[in-house]
Design a protein around this motif. Structure first.
Motif, PDB file in Angstrom:
ATOM      1  N   ASP A 665       0.839  -1.212   0.000  1.00  0.00           N
ATOM      2  CA  ASP A 665       0.000   0.000   0.000  1.00  0.00           C
ATOM      3  C   ASP A 665       0.868   1.253   0.000  1.00  0.00           C
ATOM      4  O   ASP A 665       0.601   2.210  -0.748  1.00  0.00           O
ATOM      5  CB  ASP A 665      -0.918  -0.004   1.230  1.00  0.00           C
ATOM      6  CG  ASP A 665      -1.956  -1.109   1.142  1.00  0.00           C
ATOM      7  OD1 ASP A 665      -2.230  -1.568   0.008  1.00  0.00           O
ATOM      8  OD2 ASP A 665      -2.473  -1.532   2.191  1.00  0.00           O
ATOM      9  N   LEU A 666       1.935   1.255   0.834  1.00  0.00           N
ATOM     10  CA  LEU A 666       2.808   2.428   0.874  1.00  0.00           C
ATOM     11  C   LEU A 666       3.572   2.574  -0.442  1.00  0.00           C
ATOM     12  O   LEU A 666       3.794   3.694  -0.920  1.00  0.00           O
ATOM     13  CB  LEU A 666       3.795   2.309   2.033  1.00  0.00           C
ATOM     14  CG  LEU A 666       3.189   2.303   3.443  1.00  0.00           C
ATOM     15  CD1 LEU A 666       4.297   2.235   4.482  1.00  0.00           C
ATOM     16  CD2 LEU A 666       2.335   3.544   3.672  1.00  0.00           C
ATOM     17  N   GLU A 669       1.242   4.174  -2.922  1.00  0.00           N
ATOM     18  CA  GLU A 669       1.096   5.614  -2.672  1.00  0.00           C
ATOM     19  C   GLU A 669       2.337   6.370  -3.150  1.00  0.00           C
ATOM     20  O   GLU A 669       2.223   7.426  -3.794  1.00  0.00           O
ATOM     21  CB  GLU A 669       0.878   5.857  -1.175  1.00  0.00           C
ATOM     22  CG  GLU A 669      -0.487   5.445  -0.662  1.00  0.00           C
ATOM     23  CD  GLU A 669      -0.710   5.906   0.764  1.00  0.00           C
ATOM     24  OE1 GLU A 669      -0.262   7.019   1.097  1.00  0.00           O
ATOM     25  OE2 GLU A 669      -1.320   5.148   1.551  1.00  0.00           O
ATOM     26  N   GLY A 672       2.337   6.549  -6.832  1.00  0.00           N
ATOM     27  CA  GLY A 672       1.371   7.547  -7.320  1.00  0.00           C
ATOM     28  C   GLY A 672       1.911   8.962  -7.215  1.00  0.00           C
ATOM     29  O   GLY A 672       1.717   9.790  -8.121  1.00  0.00           O
ATOM     30  N   ILE A 673       2.588   9.266  -6.102  1.00  0.00           N
ATOM     31  CA  ILE A 673       3.196  10.596  -5.955  1.00  0.00           C
ATOM     32  C   ILE A 673       4.243  10.810  -7.040  1.00  0.00           C
ATOM     33  O   ILE A 673       4.353  11.899  -7.626  1.00  0.00           O
ATOM     34  CB  ILE A 673       3.810  10.734  -4.554  1.00  0.00           C
ATOM     35  CG1 ILE A 673       2.713  10.647  -3.472  1.00  0.00           C
ATOM     36  CG2 ILE A 673       4.571  12.045  -4.418  1.00  0.00           C
ATOM     37  CD1 ILE A 673       3.253  10.602  -2.061  1.00  0.00           C
ATOM     38  N   GLU A 690       1.993  15.053   1.136  1.00  0.00           N
ATOM     39  CA  GLU A 690       1.757  13.647   0.832  1.00  0.00           C
ATOM     40  C   GLU A 690       2.925  12.766   1.282  1.00  0.00           C
ATOM     41  O   GLU A 690       2.712  11.662   1.819  1.00  0.00           O
ATOM     42  CB  GLU A 690       1.505  13.476  -0.669  1.00  0.00           C
ATOM     43  CG  GLU A 690       0.213  14.131  -1.137  1.00  0.00           C
ATOM     44  CD  GLU A 690       0.022  13.992  -2.636  1.00  0.00           C
ATOM     45  OE1 GLU A 690       0.967  13.529  -3.302  1.00  0.00           O
ATOM     46  OE2 GLU A 690      -1.065  14.329  -3.143  1.00  0.00           O
ATOM     47  N   GLN A 693       2.758  12.264   4.969  1.00  0.00           N
ATOM     48  CA  GLN A 693       1.742  11.285   5.340  1.00  0.00           C
ATOM     49  C   GLN A 693       2.253   9.844   5.151  1.00  0.00           C
ATOM     50  O   GLN A 693       2.026   8.972   5.993  1.00  0.00           O
ATOM     51  CB  GLN A 693       0.463  11.515   4.502  1.00  0.00           C
ATOM     52  CG  GLN A 693      -0.305  12.779   4.864  1.00  0.00           C
ATOM     53  CD  GLN A 693      -0.853  12.728   6.283  1.00  0.00           C
ATOM     54  OE1 GLN A 693      -1.242  11.671   6.792  1.00  0.00           O
ATOM     55  NE2 GLN A 693      -0.869  13.890   6.934  1.00  0.00           N
ATOM     56  N   VAL A 694       2.925   9.605   4.026  1.00  0.00           N
ATOM     57  CA  VAL A 694       3.472   8.267   3.787  1.00  0.00           C
ATOM     58  C   VAL A 694       4.502   7.913   4.852  1.00  0.00           C
ATOM     59  O   VAL A 694       4.543   6.789   5.380  1.00  0.00           O
ATOM     60  CB  VAL A 694       4.082   8.192   2.364  1.00  0.00           C
ATOM     61  CG1 VAL A 694       4.813   6.852   2.172  1.00  0.00           C
ATOM     62  CG2 VAL A 694       3.011   8.358   1.310  1.00  0.00           C
ATOM     63  N   LYS A 697       2.781   6.955   8.118  1.00  0.00           N
ATOM     64  CA  LYS A 697       2.227   5.599   8.072  1.00  0.00           C
ATOM     65  C   LYS A 697       3.344   4.557   8.219  1.00  0.00           C
ATOM     66  O   LYS A 697       3.174   3.537   8.912  1.00  0.00           O
ATOM     67  CB  LYS A 697       1.465   5.374   6.760  1.00  0.00           C
ATOM     68  CG  LYS A 697       0.198   6.210   6.637  1.00  0.00           C
ATOM     69  CD  LYS A 697      -0.468   5.947   5.293  1.00  0.00           C
ATOM     70  CE  LYS A 697      -1.722   6.810   5.129  1.00  0.00           C
ATOM     71  NZ  LYS A 697      -2.374   6.588   3.808  1.00  0.00           N
TER      72      LYS A 697
END
Length: 796
Positions: A665-666, A669, A672-673, A690, A693-694, A697
Motif C-alpha cells: 500500500d505504501l 502511494e 502515485g506521488i 503527501e 503522510q506516507v 504511516k
C-alpha cells in the motif's frame, strides 16, 4: 482355639505363582491368582526359572551357536541383554500385582529336571498354595519332560499340604488319569491335552494317525464308518477299530484252535469208512448212520461258519491293509519331503556359515579400523597437548604485548599533551592577525582556514584521501580539522569573485536536509563541508564497489521512505525561500549524501535565485524520478509508463528486493506521488504533505511491529556508539580491531590499506611507526560484539 492358631491366621498367606517367559500367559495366571485369593490377605511370590542358556549357547540371526565361539566380552554383553529382558518382564509382573505385595523368587539352573526341582522346592519352602502357569515348564530351558508329563509328575509327588492349581490361558484346568492315559481338562470338561505313559500297539497307531482329517488329501472310509466326512476324530476312530480288529484276530486264533480240536475229535470218532458188523440189525445200522450224518452236518456247519468268518476277516484285513498302506505312503511322502527340506536346510546352513564367515571378516575389518581410529585419537591428543602449550606461550606473548601497548599509550598521552601546548602557542601567535581576519570575514559567519591547515588536513591532497563517486574521482577530499572529519572541495577553475559569491551564497543556506558549510580557504579556493560518511545515494543504490558494499549492504524500505521525506523537505525549503525560490537544477541520487546515520542531505544546487516557474517544476519532475529509483533500485534513463507503477501486480514485480518486503500500500502511494510529480501536475507544498503522510504511516507500521524491517548494515553508526568503537580512518564501528605501533586501534582493512600504500607514519599522530606489526584487540572486539547483542531487536 489356641493362641498359636490365632497367630497363624493373622499372618499373611503366601501364594506362590510359577510363570514363564510368555507375558500373556503369565498375566493371565497372575490375574486368576489375584481373583481367586482376593478375599484373603495374601502376598504373591513369583517363581521364575532363570533361563541362563547363554552360558552354553547364544542365539544369533543365523541360529544357535556355542558360547565358546564368541569372546568373553560379547558373551557378557549378551548376558546383560538377556538379564535386561528378564528384569523388564519381571517388572511388568510386579507392576500388574498393583497394591498386593509381590516379590520375585528367581531359581538358577541345575542339572536335575525342573519338575523334580519344583517338587523339592515345595517341600523345602513348605509351599501351601502353588499356582502354576501352563507355559512354566515349556518356557524353561532346563532338562524336563514335556509340559504335560511334568505337570502330572508334580501333581503326583507333591506333598499333601500343598494345593496345586494349574492355569491355562487364564482358566483353571484339572488333571485326570485313566487307562494309563493322562488328560488335562478345563472347568467346562473340555480336554486340552493328554499323555500316555507306556507304549502299546494302540499308542503306535495313535502316533501314526495323530494328524486330523482336515490336513489329509485322500480319505479311506472304514466299513463301520463309511459315511464319515473327515471329522476331527476320524483317525482316532480308525485307531480304535484297528485295535478292536487286532483283538478279534487274537480271539479268532483261539477259536480256530478249538474248532480244529473239535474237528479232530469228530474225525477221530468218525471212521473214514463205515465199519458195521454184519449181524447188526437194520435199525442199529440206521441209528449209526444217522449219528454219522448228524456229525457230518455239524462239520459242514462248522466249515461254513469258518468260511464266512474267513471272508469277513479277509475284508477287514483288506481294509486295514489299505488304510495302513495309505498312511505308510503318506508317511513315506512326508519322509521324502523331510529329506528334501533337510537338503535345503543343509544348503541354508552352508549359506549361513558363509555369511558368518563374511560377518567375521567384517568384524576383523572393523577392528582394524577401530585400531586406526584409536591411533588417530592418540595422535590428536598429542597435537592437542602441543596446541595447549602453544596457546599458553601465545597468551604470554599477548600479555607482553598488552604491557607494551600500555606503555605506548602512556607515551602517546605525553605526546598529545606536548602537542596541545604547541597548539596553544600557535593559536597565540595567530591572534596577531585576528583583527585583519575579522575585517575580511565581517559579512561571513564561518571560519577561514589557511592553506597550511588544509594541506595538513588532506595530507597535502593525497590521492588516498580523494573521494570517489561510483568509481569516478571528484574534486572532493576527506580531511580532519580539529579532530573532526570534513569534506574539502576545490574550485580551481572558478575566479576569485565567483568563489567569494559561492561562499557568500552558501553562508545564507542553513537546513537539516542541506549540506552545511564549515569554512573556506581563499588561498586554495576550497570550501570545507561537513563530512558525509556513507557517501552519495547513487553509490548506495546502484554502485557495486567494495567500499560501497561494505558501508551500505542495502537500504531497507523504511530508510528509503525517510530519505525521500528528507530530500522533499530540503527541496521544499529551497523552493519556498524568500524573496524568490531557489532551484537545484540537477537533482539526482549523486547529489544526495548520507551521513553516518543514513540521514540524507542535498548538495550541488545552483548558485543564485531563479524566478522561472518551469525551473521549479523541473525539480519536481527530478524528485518524481528519484522516488522511482528508491522504489525499484534501478537507474531509470527516463520516465516510465503510468501503468507500470499504478498496477499493483506490475509494481510488486519491479520493487527492489534489497529493500526487504515493501508494504504494498505504501509502495503504491509512493508510486502515485512519483507519477504525479513526473506529470508536473503537483505543487511542491502538496508533494511535501503527501510524503509526510506516507512517512507517518511507515513509522506507525514499524512501531507497531506489523512489518519486518532489516537493519541497515555497515554504514549506519548509532548515536550511542562509543567513540573508541569507531575506526579513525573509516569512521565506522570496527569489526576486526587491530592495535598498531602507535597504540591506536584500527579496522584491519583500513590499516592494511594505509600501510600498503607506503605510509610508515601513524594516521593519528603523523609520527613514524616503530614497526608495522598488528595485534588483534580481542578485548575491544568482545566489547563491540556485546554492544551489538544488546542493541539487536528480534523481528516479529
Amino acid at each position: 482355639m489356641s493362641g498359636s492358631s490365632l497367630e497363624m491366621e493373622s499372618q499373611v498367606d503366601k501364594v506362590y505363582v510359577a510363570i514363564g517367559n510368555d507375558l500373556q500367559d503369565g498375566i493371565g495366571t497372575l490375574q486368576w491368582a489375584l481373583k481367586k485369593f482376593s478375599s484373603n490377605s495374601i502376598s504373591i511370590v513369583i517363581v521364575y526359572a532363570a533361563n541362563n542358556i547363554y552360558k552354553d549357547y547364544i542365539y544369533t540371526p543365523i541360529g544357535k551357536l556355542p558360547a565358546s565361539s564368541v569372546s568373553d566380552e560379547k558373551l557378557e554383553v549378551y548376558r546383560k541383554i538377556e538379564e535386561g529382558k528378564i528384569d523388564k518382564l519381571l517388572a511388568k509382573y510386579i507392576a500388574f500385582c498393583g497394591q498386593v505385595k509381590a516379590e520375585i523368587l528367581k531359581t538358577e539352573k541345575f542339572d536335575e529336571p525342573i519338575h523334580k526341582f519344583l517338587v523339592e522346592l515345595i517341600s523345602r519352602l513348605r509351599i501351601t498354595k502353588l499356582v502354576m502357569g501352563s507355559t512354566f515348564l515349556e518356557s524353561s530351558s532346563w532338562k524336563s519332560k514335556s509340559a504335560i508329563s511334568g505337570s502330572f509328575y508334580v501333581s503326583r509327588l507333591k506333598p499333601d499340604f500343598c494345593e496345586l492349581f494349574i492355569v491355562h490361558e487364564g482358566k483353571l484346568v484339572f488333571l485326570r488319569q485313566e487307562n494309563n492315559e493322562g488328560f488335562i481338562e478345563d472347568d467346562q470338561g473340555i480336554m486340552i491335552a493328554k499323555v500316555r505313559e507306556r507304549s502299546s500297539f494302540r499308542g503306535w497307531l495313535g502316533k501314526m494317525f495323530s494328524e486330523t482329517a482336515a490336513n489329509e488329501k485322500n480319505h479311506v472310509t472304514s466299513p463301520s464308518s463309511s459315511t464319515s466326512n473327515g471329522s476331527p476324530d476320524q483317525w482316532e476312530n480308525y485307531v480304535q477299530e484297528i485295535e478292536n480288529y487286532f483283538h478279534q484276530l487274537l480271539s479268532t486264533n483261539s477259536d480256530e484252535d478249538q474248532d480244529h480240536g473239535m474237528e479232530n475229535d469228530i474225525s477221530q470218532t468218525s471212521p473214514t469208512e463205515p465199519d458195521m458188523p454184519e449181524n447188526m440189525s437194520a435199525a442199529d445200522k440206521i441209528k449209526v448212520l444217522r449219528s454219522k450224518i448228524c456229525k457230518a452236518r455239524k462239520v459242514i456247519q462248522l466249515k461254513r461258519r469258518e468260511a464266512k468268518a474267513n471272508v469277513e476277516r479277509q475284508a477287514r484285513a483288506q481294509w486295514a491293509i489299505c488304510l495302513c498302506t495309505c498312511r505308510a505312503e503318506e508317511l513315506e511322502a512326508r519322509i521324502n519331503e523331510e529329506m528334501a527340506s533337510r537338503v535345503d536346510l543343509s544348503k541354508e546352513l552352508d549359506i549361513a556359515k558363509e555369511d558368518l564367515y563374511e560377518i567375521q571378516s567384517k568384524v576383523e575389518e572393523k577392528k582394524n579400523k577401530l585400531n586406526s581410529i584409536l591411533e588417530l585419537e592418540r595422535e590428536l591428543s598429542n597435537k592437542l597437548q602441543s596446541s595447549s602449550l602453544a596457546k599458553s606461550r601465545a597468551e604470554t606473548q599477548l600479555e607482553k604485548a598488552v604491557t607494551t601497548r600500555a606503555e605506548m599509550i602512556h607515551e602517546i598521552e605525553e605526546l598529545r599533551r606536548r602537542r596541545d601546548v604547541l597548539q596553544r602557542r600557535i593559536e597565540f601567535c595567530r591572534e596577531k592577525d585576528a583583527i585583519g581576519m575579522a575585517t575580511r570575514l565581517s559579512d561571513l559567519d564561518f571560519n577561514e582556514f589557511t592553506a597550511v591547515e588544509i594541506r595538513a588536513a588532506t595530507d597535502n591532497f593525497s590521492e588516498r584521501l580523494r573521494l570517489k563517486s561510483s568509481g569516478d574521482w571528484t574534486s572532493m577530499y576527506q580531511g580532519r580539522i580539529n579532530h573532526t572529519a570534513v569534506a574539502i572541495k576545490l574550485y580551481d577553475s572558478a575566479s576569485h569573485e565567483e568563489f567569494q559569491a559561492k561562499v557568500k551564497f552558501l553562508s545564507h543556506i542553513r537546513h537539516p536536509s542541506l549540506i552545511s558549510m564549515i569554512g573556506f580557504c581563499s588561498e586554495l579556493k576550497c570550501i570545507i563541508f561537513e563530512y558525509m560518511h556513507n557517501g552519495c545515494l547513487r553509490d548506495a543504490l546502484f554502485c557495486s564497489s567494495r567500499s560501497s558494499r561494505r558501508r551500505n549492504q542495502g537500504l531497507n524500505w523504511h530508510a528509503r521512505i525517510r530519505i525521500a521525506a528528507e530530500v522533499c523537505s530540503g527541496l521544499g525549503f529551497l523552493h519556498l525561500a524568500q524573496p524568490k525560490p531557489i532551484v537545484h537544477g540537477n537533482l539526482n541520487p549523486s547529489k544526495i549524501l548520507l551521513d553516518r546515520n543514513l540521514v540524507a542531505k542535498i548538495h550541488g544546487f545552483c548558485l543564485g535565485w531563479y524566478y522561472n516557474e518551469s525551473d521549479v517544476l523541473s525539480d519536481t519532475r527530478a524528485f518524481g524520478n528519484l522516488l522511482l529509483q528508491l522504489l525499484t533500485g534501478r537507474n531509470w534513463a527516463g520516465l516510465v509508463e503510468d501503468a507500470v507503477v499504478i498496477d499493483r501486480a506490475a509494481l510488486s514485480g519491479v520493487l527492489d528486493e534489497m529493500a526487504g518486503e515493501w508494504p504494498l500500500d505504501l509502495a503504491v502511494e509512493l508510486a502515485g506521488i512519483a507519477v504525479r510529480c513526473l506529470s508536473t501536475s503537483e505543487r511542491p507544498e502538496t508533494v511535501m504533505r503527501e510524503i509526510d503522510q506516507v512517512k507517518k504511516k511507515a513509522d506507525e507500521l514499524v512501531a507497531g511491529g506489523e512489518c519486518k524491517v532489516a537493519i541497515e548494515g555497515g554504514g549506519e553508526i548509532p548515536d550511542n556508539a562509543p567513540s573508541f568503537f569507531l575506526c579513525p580512518i573509516f569512521q565506522d564501528v570496527m569489526k576486526n580491531p587491530q592495535v598498531a605501533a602507535d597504540g591506536f586501534s584500527y579496522e584491519l582493512e583500513a590499516i592494511e590499506e594505509w600501510l600498503g600504500t607506503g605510509h610508515d607514519t601513524s594516521p593519528m599522530t603523523n609520527l613514524k611507526l616503530k614497526h608495522k606489526l598488528l595485534t588483534p584487540n580481542q578485548t575491544l572486539r568482545s566489547l563491540i560484539e556485546e554492544w551489538h547483542n544488546k542493541r539487536s531487536i528480534p523481528l516479529h
